[in-house]
Design a protein around this motif. Structure first.
Motif, PDB file in Angstrom:
ATOM      1  N   GLU A  79       0.885  -1.407   0.085  1.00 34.69           N
ATOM      2  CA  GLU A  79      -0.004   0.021   0.023  1.00 34.69           C
ATOM      3  C   GLU A  79       0.645   1.174  -0.079  1.00 34.69           C
ATOM      4  O   GLU A  79       1.399   1.365   1.072  1.00 34.69           O
ATOM      5  CB  GLU A  79      -0.734  -0.024   1.271  1.00 34.69           C
ATOM      6  N   THR A  80       1.036   1.810  -1.087  1.00 32.49           N
ATOM      7  CA  THR A  80       1.705   3.289  -1.282  1.00 32.49           C
ATOM      8  C   THR A  80       0.907   4.278  -0.596  1.00 32.49           C
ATOM      9  O   THR A  80      -0.389   3.963  -0.310  1.00 32.49           O
ATOM     10  CB  THR A  80       2.057   3.638  -2.548  1.00 32.49           C
ATOM     11  N   PRO A  81       1.302   5.595  -0.423  1.00 30.24           N
ATOM     12  CA  PRO A  81       0.515   6.634   0.194  1.00 30.24           C
ATOM     13  C   PRO A  81      -0.729   6.970  -1.192  1.00 30.24           C
ATOM     14  O   PRO A  81      -1.558   7.738  -0.673  1.00 30.24           O
ATOM     15  CB  PRO A  81       1.527   7.761   0.279  1.00 30.24           C
ATOM     16  N   ILE A  82      -0.646   6.199  -2.138  1.00 27.42           N
ATOM     17  CA  ILE A  82      -1.553   6.578  -3.346  1.00 27.42           C
ATOM     18  C   ILE A  82      -2.476   5.515  -3.292  1.00 27.42           C
ATOM     19  O   ILE A  82      -3.425   5.713  -3.406  1.00 27.42           O
ATOM     20  CB  ILE A  82      -0.799   6.725  -4.608  1.00 27.42           C
ATOM     21  N   CYS A  83      -2.289   4.177  -3.167  1.00 26.59           N
ATOM     22  CA  CYS A  83      -3.259   3.110  -3.584  1.00 26.59           C
ATOM     23  C   CYS A  83      -2.492   1.844  -3.264  1.00 26.59           C
ATOM     24  O   CYS A  83      -1.078   1.918  -2.728  1.00 26.59           O
ATOM     25  CB  CYS A  83      -3.519   3.011  -5.019  1.00 26.59           C
TER      26      CYS A  83
END
Ligand code: PRP
Ligand code: URA
Length: 209
Positions: free
Chosen positions: A56-60
Motif C-alpha cells: 500500500e503506497t501513500p496513493i493506492c
C-alpha cells in the motif's frame, strides 16, 4: 554442465587491476575485495526468484515484486573467503553465513579440511560458496562435497580470479554448480598459483607474509 559467468563490468575490471598490483597495501586490498564482491553479488543474484506482494503506497494498493524467500546462505571457504562476506552481506543482510575451513597442503596442493559449520536448514537455501581464488579447483570441489553431504542443493560458486584448470575440475566434480568469476586468467604456474593472478589471497588480505 554448469555455466561460467565472467563479470567484465568496467568497475569490476578497474578494481581487479588495483587488487592484482603487488604494491596495493593490505588495507586497500581488503576494501577492494569487499567492493568487488558486492558488485559481483549484485549480478550473481539477478536470477533469484520473486513473488508478488501487495504493497500500500501513500496513493493506492498495488502488486509489487519481492524476493520469494530470504533463504540465502553465504559460505566462505576459510580463510580468504572471509574477505568477501561483508560485501555480499551489504546486499543480502539477512543471509545466513556458514563456514568451511580448508587449506591447500603446500607440498601436494591438495585441500585439507579443518572446519565445517553450516546453517541447520542448509538444504532449503540458495547457497553462494565464496573464495577469491579458484586455482586447481581442489578446495572449491572439496568444500562443495562437504556442503552437499550436509544437504546443500542449490549451489553457486563466486570467485574473483579463476584458472581454466580450476573451472574444469569444478565443473567435472559438480556439473550442477554455476561459477561466477571477475576474471578468467591464463594458467597455473609450477606452484599451482594463478598466472597472472594476485599472489596468495589469504596472505594479502590478512598481511601474514
Ligand atoms: C587459497 C584460496 C583457495 C585455494 C585455491 O586458500 O583462498 O581456498 O587456495 O586453491 P585450489 O583451487 O588449488 O584449491 P589457501 O589454501 O591458501 O588457504 P587460506 O585461505 O587459509 O590462505
Ligand atoms: N591460492 C591463492 O591464494 N592464490 C593462487 O594463485 C592460488 C591459490
Amino acid at each position: 554442465m554448469g555455466t561460467v559467468h565472467v563479470f567484465d563490468h568496467p568497475l569490476i575490471q578497474h578494481k581487479l587491476a588495483l587488487l592484482r598490483d603487488k604494491n596495493t597495501a593490505t588495507k586497500d586490498f581488503r576494501e577492494l575485495v569487499k567492493e568487488i564482491s558486492m558488485l559481483m553479488a549484485f549480478e550473481a543474484t539477478s536470477n533469484l526468484p520473486l513473488k508478488d506482494v501487495e504493497v500500500e503506497t501513500p496513493i493506492c494498493k498495488a502488486t509489487m515484486k519481492m524476493l520469494e524467500g530470504e533463504d540465502i546462505a553465504i559460505i566462505p571457504i576459510l580463510r580468504a573467503g572471509l574477505g568477501m562476506v561483508d560485501g555480499i552481506l551489504a546486499l543480502v543482510p539477512n543471509a545466513k553465513v556458514g563456514h568451511v575451513g580448508l587449506y591447500r597442503d603446500p607440498e601436494t596442493h591438495l585441500p585439507v579440511e579443518y572446519y565445517c559449520k553450516l546453517p541447520a536448514d542448509i538444504s532449503k537455501r540458495e547457497i553462494f560458496v565464496i573464495d577469491p581464488m579458484l586455482a586447481t579447483g581442489g578446495s572449491a570441489a572439496a568444500a562443495i562435497d562437504f556442503i552437499k553431504a550436509k544437504g546443500g542443493k542449490k549451489i553457486h560458486f563466486l570467485c574473483l580470479i579463476a584458472a581454466p584448470e580450476g573451472i574444469e575440475v569444478l565443473h567435472n566434480a559438480h556439473p550442477d554448480v554455476n561459477v561466477y568469476v571477475a576474471a578468467k586468467d591464463s594458467h597455473l604456474n609450477d606452484h599451482a598459483y594463478i598466472v597472472p593472478g594476485l599472489g596468495d589471497a589469504g596472505d594479502r588480505l590478512y598481511g601474514t607474509k
